[in-house]
Each structure stands twice: as structure tokens, then as C-alpha cells.
Motif scaffolding. Structure first.
Motif, PDB file in Angstrom:
ATOM      1  N   PHE A  80       6.237  20.439   8.023  1.00 50.23           N
ATOM      2  CA  PHE A  80       6.239  19.144   7.341  1.00 50.23           C
ATOM      3  C   PHE A  80       7.380  19.068   6.333  1.00 50.23           C
ATOM      4  O   PHE A  80       8.086  18.057   6.251  1.00 50.23           O
ATOM      5  CB  PHE A  80       4.889  18.904   6.665  1.00 50.23           C
ATOM      6  CG  PHE A  80       4.742  17.537   6.053  1.00 50.23           C
ATOM      7  CD1 PHE A  80       4.998  16.384   6.788  1.00 50.23           C
ATOM      8  CD2 PHE A  80       4.342  17.394   4.734  1.00 50.23           C
ATOM      9  CE1 PHE A  80       4.859  15.122   6.225  1.00 50.23           C
ATOM     10  CE2 PHE A  80       4.196  16.137   4.159  1.00 50.23           C
ATOM     11  CZ  PHE A  80       4.454  15.002   4.912  1.00 50.23           C
ATOM     12  N   SER A  81       7.583  20.145   5.580  1.00 47.21           N
ATOM     13  CA  SER A  81       8.662  20.138   4.589  1.00 47.21           C
ATOM     14  C   SER A  81      10.029  20.014   5.253  1.00 47.21           C
ATOM     15  O   SER A  81      10.903  19.306   4.758  1.00 47.21           O
ATOM     16  CB  SER A  81       8.591  21.394   3.717  1.00 47.21           C
ATOM     17  OG  SER A  81       7.464  21.308   2.876  1.00 47.21           O
ATOM     18  N   ARG A  82      10.228  20.695   6.383  1.00 43.91           N
ATOM     19  CA  ARG A  82      11.508  20.571   7.092  1.00 43.91           C
ATOM     20  C   ARG A  82      11.677  19.152   7.636  1.00 43.91           C
ATOM     21  O   ARG A  82      12.763  18.600   7.611  1.00 43.91           O
ATOM     22  CB  ARG A  82      11.632  21.589   8.221  1.00 43.91           C
ATOM     23  CG  ARG A  82      13.048  21.608   8.792  1.00 43.91           C
ATOM     24  CD  ARG A  82      13.192  22.626   9.906  1.00 43.91           C
ATOM     25  NE  ARG A  82      14.576  22.835  10.280  1.00 43.91           N
ATOM     26  CZ  ARG A  82      15.324  21.972  10.967  1.00 43.91           C
ATOM     27  NH1 ARG A  82      14.831  20.801  11.343  1.00 43.91           N
ATOM     28  NH2 ARG A  82      16.576  22.237  11.268  1.00 43.91           N
ATOM     29  N   PHE A  83      10.587  18.551   8.123  1.00 37.99           N
ATOM     30  CA  PHE A  83      10.635  17.164   8.578  1.00 37.99           C
ATOM     31  C   PHE A  83      11.096  16.247   7.446  1.00 37.99           C
ATOM     32  O   PHE A  83      11.989  15.405   7.628  1.00 37.99           O
ATOM     33  CB  PHE A  83       9.258  16.714   9.092  1.00 37.99           C
ATOM     34  CG  PHE A  83       9.068  15.222   9.087  1.00 37.99           C
ATOM     35  CD1 PHE A  83       9.643  14.426  10.062  1.00 37.99           C
ATOM     36  CD2 PHE A  83       8.338  14.614   8.076  1.00 37.99           C
ATOM     37  CE1 PHE A  83       9.486  13.039  10.033  1.00 37.99           C
ATOM     38  CE2 PHE A  83       8.177  13.237   8.041  1.00 37.99           C
ATOM     39  CZ  PHE A  83       8.761  12.445   9.022  1.00 37.99           C
ATOM     40  N   LEU A  84      10.504  16.396   6.263  1.00 35.34           N
ATOM     41  CA  LEU A  84      10.884  15.551   5.133  1.00 35.34           C
ATOM     42  C   LEU A  84      12.348  15.770   4.759  1.00 35.34           C
ATOM     43  O   LEU A  84      13.097  14.808   4.571  1.00 35.34           O
ATOM     44  CB  LEU A  84       9.982  15.835   3.925  1.00 35.34           C
ATOM     45  CG  LEU A  84       8.525  15.406   4.049  1.00 35.34           C
ATOM     46  CD1 LEU A  84       7.699  15.991   2.918  1.00 35.34           C
ATOM     47  CD2 LEU A  84       8.408  13.893   4.096  1.00 35.34           C
TER      48      LEU A  84
ATOM     49  N   GLY B 280      14.139  11.887  -2.385  1.00 33.86           N
ATOM     50  CA  GLY B 280      14.758  10.805  -1.632  1.00 33.86           C
ATOM     51  C   GLY B 280      13.784  10.136  -0.692  1.00 33.86           C
ATOM     52  O   GLY B 280      12.625  10.555  -0.550  1.00 33.86           O
ATOM     53  N   LEU B 281      14.292   9.097  -0.059  1.00 34.86           N
ATOM     54  CA  LEU B 281      13.498   8.307   0.880  1.00 34.86           C
ATOM     55  C   LEU B 281      14.104   8.378   2.274  1.00 34.86           C
ATOM     56  O   LEU B 281      15.327   8.479   2.434  1.00 34.86           O
ATOM     57  CB  LEU B 281      13.448   6.841   0.445  1.00 34.86           C
ATOM     58  CG  LEU B 281      12.810   6.537  -0.900  1.00 34.86           C
ATOM     59  CD1 LEU B 281      12.933   5.053  -1.211  1.00 34.86           C
ATOM     60  CD2 LEU B 281      11.359   6.972  -0.930  1.00 34.86           C
ATOM     61  N   ILE B 282      13.243   8.282   3.274  1.00 33.71           N
ATOM     62  CA  ILE B 282      13.693   8.120   4.646  1.00 33.71           C
ATOM     63  C   ILE B 282      14.428   6.776   4.711  1.00 33.71           C
ATOM     64  O   ILE B 282      13.987   5.800   4.079  1.00 33.71           O
ATOM     65  CB  ILE B 282      12.478   8.173   5.598  1.00 33.71           C
ATOM     66  CG1 ILE B 282      11.879   9.583   5.555  1.00 33.71           C
ATOM     67  CG2 ILE B 282      12.853   7.761   7.014  1.00 33.71           C
ATOM     68  CD1 ILE B 282      10.550   9.733   6.278  1.00 33.71           C
ATOM     69  N   PRO B 283      15.558   6.694   5.405  1.00 36.33           N
ATOM     70  CA  PRO B 283      16.378   5.473   5.363  1.00 36.33           C
ATOM     71  C   PRO B 283      15.624   4.155   5.566  1.00 36.33           C
ATOM     72  O   PRO B 283      15.901   3.180   4.871  1.00 36.33           O
ATOM     73  CB  PRO B 283      17.410   5.705   6.471  1.00 36.33           C
ATOM     74  CG  PRO B 283      17.586   7.191   6.482  1.00 36.33           C
ATOM     75  CD  PRO B 283      16.196   7.737   6.216  1.00 36.33           C
TER      76      PRO B 283
ATOM     77  N   ARG C  99       1.698   2.578   3.760  1.00 36.99           N
ATOM     78  CA  ARG C  99       0.675   2.258   4.768  1.00 36.99           C
ATOM     79  C   ARG C  99       0.421   3.436   5.707  1.00 36.99           C
ATOM     80  O   ARG C  99       0.308   3.284   6.910  1.00 36.99           O
ATOM     81  CB  ARG C  99       1.051   1.010   5.552  1.00 36.99           C
ATOM     82  CG  ARG C  99       1.038  -0.243   4.665  1.00 36.99           C
ATOM     83  CD  ARG C  99       1.688  -1.424   5.305  1.00 36.99           C
ATOM     84  NE  ARG C  99       3.142  -1.184   5.265  1.00 36.99           N
ATOM     85  CZ  ARG C  99       4.007  -1.741   6.096  1.00 36.99           C
ATOM     86  NH1 ARG C  99       3.594  -2.569   7.022  1.00 36.99           N
ATOM     87  NH2 ARG C  99       5.295  -1.477   5.987  1.00 36.99           N
ATOM     88  N   GLY C 100       0.359   4.636   5.121  1.00 36.44           N
ATOM     89  CA  GLY C 100       0.028   5.825   5.877  1.00 36.44           C
ATOM     90  C   GLY C 100       1.195   6.558   6.502  1.00 36.44           C
ATOM     91  O   GLY C 100       1.027   7.637   7.062  1.00 36.44           O
ATOM     92  N   THR C 101       2.398   6.018   6.392  1.00 42.69           N
ATOM     93  CA  THR C 101       3.587   6.632   6.980  1.00 42.69           C
ATOM     94  C   THR C 101       4.420   7.301   5.895  1.00 42.69           C
ATOM     95  O   THR C 101       4.705   6.674   4.870  1.00 42.69           O
ATOM     96  CB  THR C 101       4.436   5.567   7.699  1.00 42.69           C
ATOM     97  OG1 THR C 101       3.629   4.935   8.698  1.00 42.69           O
ATOM     98  CG2 THR C 101       5.664   6.181   8.353  1.00 42.69           C
ATOM     99  N   PRO C 102       4.827   8.566   6.088  1.00 39.45           N
ATOM    100  CA  PRO C 102       5.668   9.210   5.078  1.00 39.45           C
ATOM    101  C   PRO C 102       6.952   8.406   4.850  1.00 39.45           C
ATOM    102  O   PRO C 102       7.651   8.052   5.804  1.00 39.45           O
ATOM    103  CB  PRO C 102       5.992  10.581   5.680  1.00 39.45           C
ATOM    104  CG  PRO C 102       4.931  10.824   6.695  1.00 39.45           C
ATOM    105  CD  PRO C 102       4.557   9.465   7.215  1.00 39.45           C
ATOM    106  N   ALA C 103       7.226   8.102   3.586  1.00 38.39           N
ATOM    107  CA  ALA C 103       8.399   7.297   3.234  1.00 38.39           C
ATOM    108  C   ALA C 103       9.448   8.107   2.487  1.00 38.39           C
ATOM    109  O   ALA C 103      10.621   7.748   2.484  1.00 38.39           O
ATOM    110  CB  ALA C 103       7.961   6.106   2.373  1.00 38.39           C
ATOM    111  N   GLY C 104       9.049   9.196   1.836  1.00 37.65           N
ATOM    112  CA  GLY C 104       9.979  10.006   1.074  1.00 37.65           C
ATOM    113  C   GLY C 104       9.226  11.072   0.319  1.00 37.65           C
ATOM    114  O   GLY C 104       7.999  11.166   0.404  1.00 37.65           O
TER     115      GLY C 104
ATOM    116  N   ASP D 292       0.836  -1.203   0.000  1.00 38.01           N
ATOM    117  CA  ASP D 292       0.000   0.000   0.000  1.00 38.01           C
ATOM    118  C   ASP D 292       0.868   1.248   0.000  1.00 38.01           C
ATOM    119  O   ASP D 292       1.043   1.905   1.026  1.00 38.01           O
ATOM    120  CB  ASP D 292      -0.923  -0.022   1.230  1.00 38.01           C
ATOM    121  CG  ASP D 292      -1.881   1.148   1.266  1.00 38.01           C
ATOM    122  OD1 ASP D 292      -2.085   1.807   0.224  1.00 38.01           O
ATOM    123  OD2 ASP D 292      -2.426   1.422   2.360  1.00 38.01           O
ATOM    124  N   VAL D 293       1.449   1.562  -1.162  1.00 33.06           N
ATOM    125  CA  VAL D 293       2.268   2.765  -1.325  1.00 33.06           C
ATOM    126  C   VAL D 293       1.469   3.752  -2.164  1.00 33.06           C
ATOM    127  O   VAL D 293       1.026   3.423  -3.266  1.00 33.06           O
ATOM    128  CB  VAL D 293       3.624   2.453  -1.995  1.00 33.06           C
ATOM    129  CG1 VAL D 293       4.392   3.729  -2.275  1.00 33.06           C
ATOM    130  CG2 VAL D 293       4.433   1.506  -1.130  1.00 33.06           C
TER     131      VAL D 293
END
Length: 190
Positions: free
Chosen positions: A41-45, A106-109, A83-88, A28-29
Motif C-alpha cells: 500500500f505504501s509503495r502504491f501511494l 502529496g495527492l494523486i493527480p 468517497r472511499g478512494t485513496p486521494a493522497g 466526503d473526504v
């Protein structure tokens, strides 16, 4: 302080047909545009994706500077969720000459190596090519381009080439070496 030799590659596509899309990953992407400008949110990403590869240029930005960027006409942030979690994410920055720069991608590690990156890049590049349909008065996109460097993830360049980008410039420079900051001060880089 020690220095690091960094190679920066500039890549481009010059027609929508250049895009070679990746297959969607299993599971579920979903990819959703962050339509409400949110500096938080942008700084978090930015910090979460770039923390282990030394993205530092925007870390000192003020809230106002983030807001100004996000409210610039045509700047878009597209976020991949697993699945509802920010991935990148992928950030598009249109320019006056009909070009659209992929400013950040990019993607979160924790989400790397799961085929999400190729899918997100494909989707984001397609959105760069059809940006004029969402931005009244903008001419059609003539070029989509980006920079990547030797500090980026080990699969970054291969992903860009597999999506149909072509190299148009290479620069080598010495930079001051900085420790990977992680997603927040004191966090362990993965």
C-alpha cells in the motif's frame, strides 16, 4: 544524459501555534491512519502520488526495506480518502532530536486542485505535533520540518507557506534528468 537544475527548500514550524489549518474540502473526504504496515500500500501511494513529479528514490526499494521503514517506531502514514478512494497521503518520520519530518506528502493527480491537499497537510502537521501522545516514551515534538523542491507540484510551496511553515534553507544542485515514471511502468503521467 541531460541535467536539470533543482532548487530544494527546507521549511519548518517550531511550535504547534505555527500551524495555520486549511478549511476542510466539500464532500466526503476522510483522513485515516494506515495502522497496519503494508509495503504494498505504501509503495502504491508513493508511486501514484509521485509518479508525475519524478519521485524515484524509493522505486527500487525491496519489500524488506519498505517493511523496515513502516515498522520504525513512530513512522505514520495518514491517507486522505475521497468517497472511499485513496486521494493522497502524508508520511511522518520522527527523529531523535524531538523533530518530526514530513518525509512525503502529496495527492494523486486526479485529486489535485480540489482543496484536499491543504486539509491533508493541516491534519498531518497536527498529527506530527501530537505524535508523543501515540508513541509511549517519546518527548513532545519540538519541530516539524520538510523539504520541497522545484520538481514538486506548482502549488506545493504555497500550500506549505499558507500552513505556517517558514523557510530555513535553500540549496541548488544539478541532477540527472529522469522521465516522470507515472504510477507504474508504462503508465501515462497525467
Amino acid at each position: 544524459m541531460s541535467t536539470l537544475t533543482v532548487t530544494t527548500w527546507s521549511l519548518e514550524q517550531t511550535a504547534p501555534a505555527d500551524l495555520l489549518p486549511a478549511s476542510p474540502p466539500a464532500g466526503d473526504v476522510r483522513i485515516v491512519r494506515a495502522e497496519v504496515p503494508s509495503p504494498e500500500f505504501s509503495r502504491f501511494l508513493y508511486a501514484s502520488v509521485g509518479g508525475d513529479v519524478r519521485w524515484t528514490d524509493r522505486l527500487a526499494w525491496s519489500y524488506e526495506r519498505w517493511r523496515e521503514l513502516l515498522e520504525k517506531p513512530g513512522v505514520e502514514t495518514w491517507v486522505a480518502y475521497d468517497r472511499g478512494t485513496p486521494a493522497g497521503y502524508i508520511e511522518l518520520d520522527p527523529q531523535d532530536d524531538g523533530a518530526v519530518e514530513i518525509a512525503y506528502f502529496g495527492l494523486i493527480p486526479a485529486f489535485r486542485g480540489r482543496r484536499i491537499g491543504g486539509h491533508l497537510l493541516s491534519y498531518g502537521v497536527a498529527r506530527a505535533w501530537d505524535l508523543s501522545g501515540r508513541l509511549p516514551g517519546r518527548a513532545e515534538t519540538k519541530r516539524v520540518w520538510l523539504h520541497t523542491c522545484s520538481k514538486d507540484g506548482e502549488h506545493a510551496m504555497d500550500n506549505y507557506l499558507r500552513r505556517g511553515f517558514r523557510l530555513f534553507d535553500t540549496k541548488v544542485a544539478e541532477e540527472q534528468e529522469v522521465a516522470a515514471p507515472g504510477p507504474w511502468p508504462g503508465a501515462r503521467a497525467v
